[in-house]
Design an enzyme around this catalytic site. Structure first.
Site, PDB file in Angstrom:
ATOM      1  N   SER A 125      36.957  43.013  37.964  1.00 14.72           N
ATOM      2  CA  SER A 125      38.028  41.666  38.145  1.00 14.72           C
ATOM      3  C   SER A 125      37.400  41.003  38.634  1.00 14.72           C
ATOM      4  O   SER A 125      37.216  41.147  40.096  1.00 14.72           O
ATOM      5  CB  SER A 125      39.564  42.517  38.644  1.00 14.72           C
ATOM      6  OG  SER A 125      40.833  41.652  38.611  1.00 14.72           O
ATOM      7  N   TYR A 149      44.567  47.800  43.617  1.00 16.54           N
ATOM      8  CA  TYR A 149      44.532  47.760  42.594  1.00 16.54           C
ATOM      9  C   TYR A 149      43.259  47.390  42.655  1.00 16.54           C
ATOM     10  O   TYR A 149      42.402  47.762  41.684  1.00 16.54           O
ATOM     11  CB  TYR A 149      45.237  46.964  41.544  1.00 16.54           C
ATOM     12  CG  TYR A 149      44.442  46.400  40.627  1.00 16.54           C
ATOM     13  CD1 TYR A 149      44.356  46.603  39.106  1.00 16.54           C
ATOM     14  CD2 TYR A 149      44.775  45.102  39.740  1.00 16.54           C
ATOM     15  CE1 TYR A 149      43.656  46.910  38.441  1.00 16.54           C
ATOM     16  CE2 TYR A 149      43.069  44.189  39.561  1.00 16.54           C
ATOM     17  CZ  TYR A 149      43.566  45.216  38.199  1.00 16.54           C
ATOM     18  OH  TYR A 149      42.553  44.306  36.898  1.00 16.54           O
ATOM     19  N   LYS A 153      39.246  49.230  41.681  1.00 15.97           N
ATOM     20  CA  LYS A 153      38.015  48.358  40.894  1.00 15.97           C
ATOM     21  C   LYS A 153      36.750  48.232  41.915  1.00 15.97           C
ATOM     22  O   LYS A 153      36.155  48.215  41.151  1.00 15.97           O
ATOM     23  CB  LYS A 153      38.397  46.826  40.682  1.00 15.97           C
ATOM     24  CG  LYS A 153      39.898  46.703  39.235  1.00 15.97           C
ATOM     25  CD  LYS A 153      38.982  47.552  37.961  1.00 15.97           C
ATOM     26  CE  LYS A 153      40.457  46.807  37.022  1.00 15.97           C
ATOM     27  NZ  LYS A 153      40.064  48.278  35.334  1.00 15.97           N
TER      28      LYS A 153
HETATM   29  P1  NAD Z   1      46.529  46.501  29.543  1.00 19.27           P
HETATM   30  O1  NAD Z   1      47.509  47.487  29.742  1.00 19.27           O
HETATM   31  O2  NAD Z   1      47.093  45.500  28.104  1.00 19.27           O
HETATM   32  O3  NAD Z   1      45.402  47.499  28.751  1.00 19.27           O
HETATM   33  C1  NAD Z   1      45.668  48.926  29.449  1.00 19.27           C
HETATM   34  C2  NAD Z   1      45.251  50.325  28.323  1.00 19.27           C
HETATM   35  O4  NAD Z   1      44.511  51.499  28.618  1.00 19.27           O
HETATM   36  C3  NAD Z   1      46.617  49.939  27.621  1.00 19.27           C
HETATM   37  O5  NAD Z   1      46.518  50.004  26.370  1.00 19.27           O
HETATM   38  C4  NAD Z   1      46.630  51.539  27.969  1.00 19.27           C
HETATM   39  O6  NAD Z   1      48.237  52.180  26.977  1.00 19.27           O
HETATM   40  C5  NAD Z   1      45.773  52.011  27.844  1.00 19.27           C
HETATM   41  N1  NAD Z   1      45.646  53.490  29.212  1.00 19.27           N
HETATM   42  C6  NAD Z   1      45.627  53.551  30.615  1.00 19.27           C
HETATM   43  N2  NAD Z   1      45.943  54.057  31.311  1.00 19.27           N
HETATM   44  C7  NAD Z   1      45.329  55.079  30.300  1.00 19.27           C
HETATM   45  C8  NAD Z   1      45.079  56.400  30.478  1.00 19.27           C
HETATM   46  N3  NAD Z   1      44.749  57.504  31.714  1.00 19.27           N
HETATM   47  N4  NAD Z   1      44.616  56.737  29.493  1.00 19.27           N
HETATM   48  C9  NAD Z   1      44.366  55.899  28.360  1.00 19.27           C
HETATM   49  N5  NAD Z   1      44.622  55.183  28.115  1.00 19.27           N
HETATM   50  C10 NAD Z   1      45.076  54.035  29.617  1.00 19.27           C
HETATM   51  O7  NAD Z   1      45.529  45.266  30.051  1.00 19.27           O
HETATM   52  P2  NAD Z   1      43.875  44.302  29.804  1.00 19.27           P
HETATM   53  O8  NAD Z   1      44.553  43.498  30.274  1.00 19.27           O
HETATM   54  O9  NAD Z   1      43.931  44.954  28.559  1.00 19.27           O
HETATM   55  O10 NAD Z   1      42.739  45.158  30.595  1.00 19.27           O
HETATM   56  C11 NAD Z   1      42.537  45.925  30.312  1.00 19.27           C
HETATM   57  C12 NAD Z   1      41.334  46.353  31.336  1.00 19.27           C
HETATM   58  O11 NAD Z   1      40.627  44.881  32.066  1.00 19.27           O
HETATM   59  C13 NAD Z   1      42.393  47.141  32.877  1.00 19.27           C
HETATM   60  O12 NAD Z   1      40.945  47.579  33.165  1.00 19.27           O
HETATM   61  C14 NAD Z   1      42.094  45.600  33.640  1.00 19.27           C
HETATM   62  O13 NAD Z   1      42.574  45.937  35.414  1.00 19.27           O
HETATM   63  C15 NAD Z   1      41.093  45.081  32.971  1.00 19.27           C
HETATM   64  N6  NAD Z   1      41.434  43.738  33.908  1.00 19.27           N
HETATM   65  C16 NAD Z   1      42.499  42.439  33.115  1.00 19.27           C
HETATM   66  C17 NAD Z   1      42.254  41.752  33.540  1.00 19.27           C
HETATM   67  C18 NAD Z   1      43.441  40.872  32.791  1.00 19.27           C
HETATM   68  O14 NAD Z   1      44.319  40.129  33.849  1.00 19.27           O
HETATM   69  N7  NAD Z   1      44.181  41.116  32.199  1.00 19.27           N
HETATM   70  C19 NAD Z   1      41.517  41.154  34.365  1.00 19.27           C
HETATM   71  C20 NAD Z   1      40.924  41.648  34.683  1.00 19.27           C
HETATM   72  C21 NAD Z   1      41.166  43.056  34.510  1.00 19.27           C
HETATM   73  C1  WQD Z   2      48.303  32.404  37.364  1.00 23.13           C
HETATM   74  C2  WQD Z   2      49.360  30.883  38.671  1.00 23.13           C
HETATM   75  C3  WQD Z   2      50.588  31.794  40.051  1.00 23.13           C
HETATM   76  C4  WQD Z   2      53.129  33.641  37.604  1.00 23.13           C
HETATM   77  C5  WQD Z   2      46.445  38.418  38.408  1.00 23.13           C
HETATM   78  C6  WQD Z   2      45.847  39.135  38.727  1.00 23.13           C
HETATM   79  C7  WQD Z   2      44.287  39.597  39.024  1.00 23.13           C
HETATM   80  C8  WQD Z   2      44.093  39.591  37.341  1.00 23.13           C
HETATM   81  C9  WQD Z   2      44.732  38.658  36.336  1.00 23.13           C
HETATM   82  C10 WQD Z   2      43.609  42.003  36.798  1.00 23.13           C
HETATM   83  C11 WQD Z   2      49.139  31.269  40.233  1.00 23.13           C
HETATM   84  C12 WQD Z   2      50.922  31.044  39.421  1.00 23.13           C
HETATM   85  C13 WQD Z   2      52.394  33.017  37.744  1.00 23.13           C
HETATM   86  C14 WQD Z   2      54.686  32.555  37.340  1.00 23.13           C
HETATM   87  C15 WQD Z   2      53.422  30.697  39.047  1.00 23.13           C
HETATM   88  N1  WQD Z   2      44.019  40.873  36.281  1.00 23.13           N
HETATM   89  N2  WQD Z   2      52.339  31.391  38.743  1.00 23.13           N
HETATM   90  N3  WQD Z   2      54.462  31.564  38.185  1.00 23.13           N
HETATM   91  O1  WQD Z   2      47.679  36.023  39.949  1.00 23.13           O
HETATM   92  O2  WQD Z   2      45.152  34.464  39.136  1.00 23.13           O
HETATM   93  O3  WQD Z   2      45.751  36.710  39.120  1.00 23.13           O
HETATM   94  O4  WQD Z   2      46.243  37.926  37.227  1.00 23.13           O
HETATM   95  O5  WQD Z   2      42.813  41.882  37.675  1.00 23.13           O
HETATM   96  O6  WQD Z   2      43.896  40.907  39.107  1.00 23.13           O
HETATM   97  O7  WQD Z   2      46.501  39.234  39.843  1.00 23.13           O
HETATM   98  O8  WQD Z   2      47.318  35.067  37.750  1.00 23.13           O
HETATM   99  O9  WQD Z   2      48.466  34.899  35.517  1.00 23.13           O
HETATM  100  O10 WQD Z   2      49.894  35.436  37.569  1.00 23.13           O
HETATM  101  O11 WQD Z   2      49.197  33.327  37.774  1.00 23.13           O
HETATM  102  O12 WQD Z   2      53.846  29.552  39.082  1.00 23.13           O
HETATM  103  O13 WQD Z   2      55.907  33.030  37.117  1.00 23.13           O
HETATM  104  O14 WQD Z   2      50.295  31.357  38.215  1.00 23.13           O
HETATM  105  O15 WQD Z   2      51.270  31.422  41.200  1.00 23.13           O
HETATM  106  O16 WQD Z   2      48.389  30.163  40.651  1.00 23.13           O
HETATM  107  P1  WQD Z   2      46.733  35.332  38.761  1.00 23.13           P
HETATM  108  P2  WQD Z   2      48.749  34.602  36.957  1.00 23.13           P
END
Ligand code: NAD
Ligand code: WQD
Length: 339
Positions: A125, A149, A153
């Protein structure tokens, strides 16, 4: 390299990646415990792809079951999405995050080692850059964690690097995603948060569909042009393609461990995102300015040069396409996979 094990393959990013893999003629084996996804995602994936997809419903911390899967399937590489991802929740329930994200990953790596599968792409992330001093964010720059979290990572990135030092046959990639947005162009899979969304885009689409009253804009007094925070949004289908490029890179890479930013390289403010959604929805999004959310950085966006040069990957879809596809998914499935 044909058979790809996808942990968390029914989640938001995982499900889009599964489709991209199938389109590129990979065989996919999904492992998911549905802790944050819906079993109906599999039906949607099979309908869109027009083929059966193998899925094992299990927790990746269940070593016995995982071993059985590695024994039965001739797995060539793993894409590892499974984990918990809510920053706020991780502050209040750190053990839940350390247990799932760390134990899950370590168990997976141990089983991979035992069955000599040593290629892995990991979901990291952009939050691992901590509180950076300058933009854009470049891979080699200092990291830091401001919540459990993010610490998971960073710890996993360290574990992957240590593994690559211990044995030179590992090929491990960490992809640092910025802010994923959008949905599959069919509108039949997309982000499906449980309860009230934490993130901006699903919150906006749920306001637009009438499930929530209004958006709370977390602060308009940041040092940006319009006072709201700026983020690097990237279409989830572009992210999915990045994983296919990452697998291809692993085939020939000489490096045991490497890190890539996956973002668009462009920043948009909260107000700009609201305007883009208003354009595609053709309605005003009601909002109220509230106080800043703890831990939010004013501006984050990626330097994507490394992914462009080494993975030959570049985000293609613009912000209008991201908002259009998010809205399309929300409109077609107001109750997510319950519809
Ligand atoms: P998500 O929660 O939609 O998908 C994660 C999936 O993993 C889910 O289907 C959940 O059921 C499964 N899961 C969780 N723990 C498990 C376990 N122990 N065994 C088997 N399955 C399990 O999340 P996403 O948004 O698709 O994100 C995927 C990955 O990317 C995550 O590792 C997340 O931290 C990372 N990531 C997401 C974002 C984001 O904003 N969506 C940003 C940066 C990084
Ligand atoms: C975006 C902008 C908020 C919601 C997060 C995680 C990051 C990554 C992605 C996993 C910010 C503003 C948001 C709302 C708002 N996930 N906001 N009202 O914070 O950049 O990242 O998600 O790795 O780890 O921290 O994304 O979509 O939450 O926010 O004003 O109801 O929108 O303040 O500026 P963020 P976000």
């Amino acid at each position: 390299m044909k058979n790809i094990l996808v942990t968390g393959g029914t989640g938001y990013i995982g499900s889009h990646t599964v489709l991209e893999l199938l389109e590129n003629d990979y065989n996919v084996i999904i492992v998911d415990n549905f802790s944050n996804s819906h079993p109906k995602v599999l039906d949607a994936l099979e309908t869109i792809a027009n083929k059966k997809i193998k899925l094992f419903r299990t927790d990746i911390r269940n070593k016995e079951k995982l071993e059985q899967i590695f024994k039965e399937e001739a797995i060539d590489a793993v894409i590892h999405f499974a984990g918990y991802k809510a920053v706020g929740e991780s502050v209040f329930q750190p053990l839940k995050y350390y247990n799932n994200n760390l134990t899950g990953t370590i168990t997976l790596l141990e089983v991979m080692e035992k069955y000599s599968v040593r290629k892995l792409v990991f979901s990291s992330s952009a939050t691992v850059y901590g509180t950076p001093e300058k933009m854009p964010l470049i891979e080699g720059e200092p990291t830091g964690a401001t919540n459990p979290y993010t610490r998971t990572k960073l710890m996993i990135e360290n574990i992957l690097e240590d593994l690559s030092v211990a044995k030179d046959t590992w090929r491990l990639l960490s992809l640092r995603y910025f802010n994923p947005l959008g949905a599959h162009n069919s509108g039949d899979i997309g982000e499906n948060p449980n309860g009230i969304p934490n993130n901006l885009a699903p919150y906006i689409t749920q306001v637009a569909i009438g499930k929530l009253d209004k958006l709370h804009v977390f602060g308009n007094d940041y040092p940006t042009e319009d006072g709201t925070c700026i983020r690097d949004y990237v279409h989830v289908e572009d992210l999915a393609k990045g994983h296919v490029d990452a697998l291809q890179y692993l085939e020939t890479s000489k490096k045991g461990f490497d890190i890539f930013n996956l973002g668009s390289g462009k920043g948009y403010s909260v107000f700009e995102i609201i305007s883009s959604f208003e354009e595609v929805i053709e309605e005003k999004i009601p909002y109220e300015i509230t106080g800043r959310r703890a831990g939010d950085l004013p501006v984050t966006y990626a330097d994507t040069t490394k992914a462009q040069n080494d993975l030959n990957w570049k985000a293609q879809k613009n912000i209008q396409e991201m908002c259009r596809d998010s809205w399309n998914w929300q409109k077609k499935h107001p109750n997510g996979f319950e519809d």
